[in-house]
Design a protein around this motif. Sequence first.
Motif, PDB file in Angstrom:
ATOM      1  N   ARG A 485       0.816  -1.217   0.000  1.00 20.03           N
ATOM      2  CA  ARG A 485       0.000   0.000   0.000  1.00 20.03           C
ATOM      3  C   ARG A 485       0.849   1.267   0.000  1.00 20.03           C
ATOM      4  O   ARG A 485       0.359   2.349  -0.338  1.00 20.03           O
ATOM      5  N   MET A 486       2.112   1.138   0.412  1.00 19.76           N
ATOM      6  CA  MET A 486       3.012   2.290   0.342  1.00 19.76           C
ATOM      7  C   MET A 486       3.580   2.495  -1.057  1.00 19.76           C
ATOM      8  O   MET A 486       4.309   3.460  -1.302  1.00 19.76           O
ATOM      9  N   GLY A 487       3.282   1.552  -1.967  1.00 21.14           N
ATOM     10  CA  GLY A 487       3.720   1.693  -3.347  1.00 21.14           C
ATOM     11  C   GLY A 487       4.771   0.699  -3.783  1.00 21.14           C
ATOM     12  O   GLY A 487       5.335   0.829  -4.874  1.00 21.14           O
ATOM     13  N   PHE A 488       5.043  -0.330  -2.953  1.00 21.52           N
ATOM     14  CA  PHE A 488       6.108  -1.283  -3.260  1.00 21.52           C
ATOM     15  C   PHE A 488       5.520  -2.678  -3.521  1.00 21.52           C
ATOM     16  O   PHE A 488       6.005  -3.682  -3.008  1.00 21.52           O
ATOM     17  N   LYS A 489       4.484  -2.734  -4.335  1.00 19.82           N
ATOM     18  CA  LYS A 489       3.676  -3.943  -4.460  1.00 19.82           C
ATOM     19  C   LYS A 489       4.475  -5.164  -4.897  1.00 19.82           C
ATOM     20  O   LYS A 489       4.403  -6.226  -4.273  1.00 19.82           O
ATOM     21  N   ASP A 490       5.278  -5.034  -5.971  1.00 12.75           N
ATOM     22  CA  ASP A 490       5.960  -6.207  -6.510  1.00 12.75           C
ATOM     23  C   ASP A 490       6.973  -6.793  -5.534  1.00 12.75           C
ATOM     24  O   ASP A 490       7.223  -8.000  -5.546  1.00 12.75           O
ATOM     25  N   ALA A 491       7.557  -5.943  -4.699  1.00 15.95           N
ATOM     26  CA  ALA A 491       8.599  -6.420  -3.783  1.00 15.95           C
ATOM     27  C   ALA A 491       8.041  -7.167  -2.578  1.00 15.95           C
ATOM     28  O   ALA A 491       8.790  -7.844  -1.870  1.00 15.95           O
ATOM     29  N   PHE A 492       6.732  -7.058  -2.348  1.00 13.55           N
ATOM     30  CA  PHE A 492       6.148  -7.650  -1.143  1.00 13.55           C
ATOM     31  C   PHE A 492       4.938  -8.519  -1.461  1.00 13.55           C
ATOM     32  O   PHE A 492       4.006  -8.611  -0.678  1.00 13.55           O
ATOM     33  N   ASN A 493       5.024  -9.199  -2.574  1.00 14.80           N
ATOM     34  CA  ASN A 493       3.903 -10.023  -3.027  1.00 14.80           C
ATOM     35  C   ASN A 493       4.057 -11.468  -2.552  1.00 14.80           C
ATOM     36  O   ASN A 493       3.991 -12.413  -3.327  1.00 14.80           O
ATOM     37  N   TYR A 494       4.264 -11.627  -1.253  1.00 14.18           N
ATOM     38  CA  TYR A 494       4.452 -12.963  -0.682  1.00 14.18           C
ATOM     39  C   TYR A 494       3.093 -13.628  -0.448  1.00 14.18           C
ATOM     40  O   TYR A 494       2.131 -12.975  -0.037  1.00 14.18           O
ATOM     41  N   GLN A 495       3.068 -14.941  -0.667  1.00 14.49           N
ATOM     42  CA  GLN A 495       1.845 -15.693  -0.443  1.00 14.49           C
ATOM     43  C   GLN A 495       1.926 -16.613   0.769  1.00 14.49           C
ATOM     44  O   GLN A 495       0.900 -17.117   1.229  1.00 14.49           O
ATOM     45  N   SER A 496       3.121 -16.843   1.256  1.00 16.85           N
ATOM     46  CA  SER A 496       3.290 -17.751   2.399  1.00 16.85           C
ATOM     47  C   SER A 496       4.611 -17.452   3.084  1.00 16.85           C
ATOM     48  O   SER A 496       5.497 -16.777   2.524  1.00 16.85           O
ATOM     49  N   SER A 497       4.758 -17.965   4.297  1.00 14.84           N
ATOM     50  CA  SER A 497       6.037 -17.821   4.992  1.00 14.84           C
ATOM     51  C   SER A 497       7.139 -18.570   4.252  1.00 14.84           C
ATOM     52  O   SER A 497       8.315 -18.171   4.317  1.00 14.84           O
ATOM     53  N   ALA A 498       6.786 -19.643   3.541  1.00 16.37           N
ATOM     54  CA  ALA A 498       7.785 -20.371   2.746  1.00 16.37           C
ATOM     55  C   ALA A 498       8.369 -19.477   1.663  1.00 16.37           C
ATOM     56  O   ALA A 498       9.573 -19.542   1.363  1.00 16.37           O
ATOM     57  N   ASP A 499       7.536 -18.620   1.047  1.00 17.77           N
ATOM     58  CA  ASP A 499       8.038 -17.671   0.048  1.00 17.77           C
ATOM     59  C   ASP A 499       9.096 -16.758   0.645  1.00 17.77           C
ATOM     60  O   ASP A 499      10.134 -16.482   0.034  1.00 17.77           O
ATOM     61  N   VAL A 500       8.830 -16.266   1.853  1.00 22.41           N
ATOM     62  CA  VAL A 500       9.766 -15.348   2.496  1.00 22.41           C
ATOM     63  C   VAL A 500      11.063 -16.072   2.836  1.00 22.41           C
ATOM     64  O   VAL A 500      12.160 -15.565   2.584  1.00 22.41           O
TER      65      VAL A 500
END
Length: 892
Positions: A485-500
């Motif tokens: 929401r701050m404008g960094f959508k692509d960098a924080f498009n995680y779907q699970s803790s495994a992604d992170v």
Amino acid sequence: MNTIKTTCPYCGVGCGIEATVEDRSAHRVSIKGDSNHPANFGKLCSKGATLGDTVSLENRLLYPSIHGQRVNWDSALNHVAERFNAIIAQHGPEAVAFYVSGQLLTEDYYVANKLMKGFIGTANIDTNSRLCMSSAVVGYKRAFGADTVPCNYEDLELAELILLVGSNAAWCHPIAFQRIRKAKENNPNLKIVVIDPRATASCDIADLHLPVKPGMDGLLFNGILTYLQQNSRIDRTYVDTHTDGFELALSEAMTTAGSIEQVAAGCGLTTEAVSTLFDWFASTEKTVTVYSQGINQSSSGSDKCNAIINCHLATGRIGKPGMGPFSFTGQPNAMGGREVGGLANTLAAHMDLENPEHVDRVGRFWGSANIADKQGLKAVAMFDAIAAGQIKAVWIMATNPVVSMPDADKVKRALQHCELVVVSDCIANTDTSQLAHVLLPATGWSEKDGTVTNLERRISRQRPLFPASGEAKHDWWIISQVGQRMGFKDAFNYQSSADVFREHAALSAFENDAEHQQRDFNLSAFAELDGPSYNALQPVQWPVTNQQTAGTARMFADGQYFTANRKARFIPIIPRPPVNAPDTDYPFTLNTGRLRDQWHTMTRTSLAAKLNAHRPEPFVEIHPADAERLGLAARSLAQVQSLWGSMLARVELNSGQQMGSLFVPMHWTAQLSSHGRMGALVNPVVDPQSGQPESKQTPVKIKAWPAQWYATILSRRPLQITGAEYQVSVRGDRYFRYELASTERGKDWRAWSRNLLAAVEHREDDHCWLEYSDQQAGHYRTAYLPDHELQACLLIGPDCELPEPGWLGSLFGKKELSRAERLSLLSGQPPKGEADIGRIVCSCFNVGEKTIRHAVQAQQIQSVAGISACLSAGSGCGSCVAELKEFLPKPS
């Protein structure tokens, strides 16, 4: 039933747990140790064993709110993002900050660090781990070129000499301490030395206790280095081949600690004790030095760490079985926070903010041109900046700084005047959440899904036992949503803790090779880990690479370090006394620390009745001679005061406490105690290298608090109490316990108590009440027991000599009291023939001091093993063994 393997959320030992979910809807779960986990092999301490008592919805934060009004997640997230963006647009990125926690999982930590340092563009993210282990980080980085813990738990079992320095491991790391105890039983040659101003429970297995003068550990280890040189015990081959800087470090050591007599005088020790320590260290190759908060929490903590490491480098005792400098971290994921750059002066994957190559590398990996390239504000400086209005918005995650920070009253005032305070937590009511403009409900242990790293570099999974409660969300999700929401959508498009976790592992492996100056932290084996493999991840010690898929037990076996020339560095140490020394106005040195059965600010442990029984109130330990000189009676109340604040605490006499020093526990909050916040006293001065506060050496004064009356109340229902300046509340088994005192004169006790106990839904029928009053002497006692079932009792007296409520508390487990029990009730003593267990000593099996004393006398028990065989006390986590020994007959 469903059994799930997860990890304990308390100290840094990282014990494995088998949790059997018995009723998912009721949050009922049974807990036992995971016999296959290499950290604990099935053992649990009293806190870990009672985790099943802490997973209820009581005091849970269940929905987002803004200014106290419930909102949906979209509204809350948009509000946080818009307000942060607006403040950044007006004042720049340095006007915002995150204050995070070693209670976060690594995945949460990673996303928070990425958002702040990678995209907002400032390093103003720091952690409560700053308060416990940041000096250890500096020590390792200065010596090794990287924040690398070289040892593991097996080294404790292989050692022939273990130094516990500023570490009461018996209470603070109980299961690791039990491994040391067992190792000593198995190896008669193993010697244990405790170096600590206090005689703690860890001294129970010590061959030598050195009650060092507070703050002078650096001088002591400089003395060891000097002694090694003077007695030709330096490993010259190792020093010449694998290290730099030895001669300068030695020169400084010999200047400040040139003789045993000089060291003994400076440390306040006998020459015999110092000589013994030096001789044992010099002659014992397999030496492990364990150090913790007593070293780290100092204005010279980093130097003390390096003084210890210098001695190990000088003897080549590192990277080999049974030896090494071993920092014991306090929190379950302090190490995970270090891995992702959770400190304001570090970058992700053990890279450095002030190394342009590292900044460029992380920026390219994250796809950000706005990455921070200089240190942010460390914890104390961060809250100072909030107080000064320089930081306009702060997001506090999973921690309670209004209690735990030094100069905590200033922290409270800072947050009260901050433009935007966001708190994400699993707990609804804390000292800090009460000051929040925005509250965001996070999942708690039993719901979280991710990884933690223990103090021997072992990564373990923390798996959910239940679905998220209410509207709670994982921290990584909350942070990611704000980032989008701050404008960094692509960098924080995680779907699970495994992604992170997969991204975290990939960053650790990115350009991590000889060509790019190889780094210590490397999870390349997990860089492409899929969801099922992540869910099945087994405990493993990093680095875990494609060449070392089973992990790495210990570091530096090849003598290669992570400095530019691959050599370790000696650091010259000039010992420094505490910045603020005691004086005529504040003549005592205040030491602070943890208790055996409580954790941090008690938001979790206070829910478990067993854990509240051992030490139910804030207390201050003082040497009996100091207490007598100041007219302080045991169990009376005293005021402890520093330049920064004050607290009230029960007086405990302890001859193991140095004269001129005091000890208070760190745990009590304003939610549980009216005047028990230790943080309000603590000196905010910090180590110039690490930014870690000097929590062990605050100058204070102490005096009797002139209470006119004391009261103990036990009630089946919680009460709203007024009319007492001193109040402490804790949970008992089926009841709530309140300890009260006041400097005001007595009142109409009958009217006051009836009004106070109105919450018990009492009937006015006098047959439901028992009452005793001696107005002239100031005694009043009453109990409310309709149909002979105890609902509440109140004991008031002019001094602190009220009955210990152990037996009274046991009556709440009975549906109906006998006539004999009712007749004895107001005396606080059981009728003849009934047992009174007294103050709890063994929390694992709920065994009290009177039970132990009776068994020892009646059965002529001569050993702790005998007590355990009779009562089970001491056979659980073993943390009470030192106390059990006090009940045994003294040798004639």
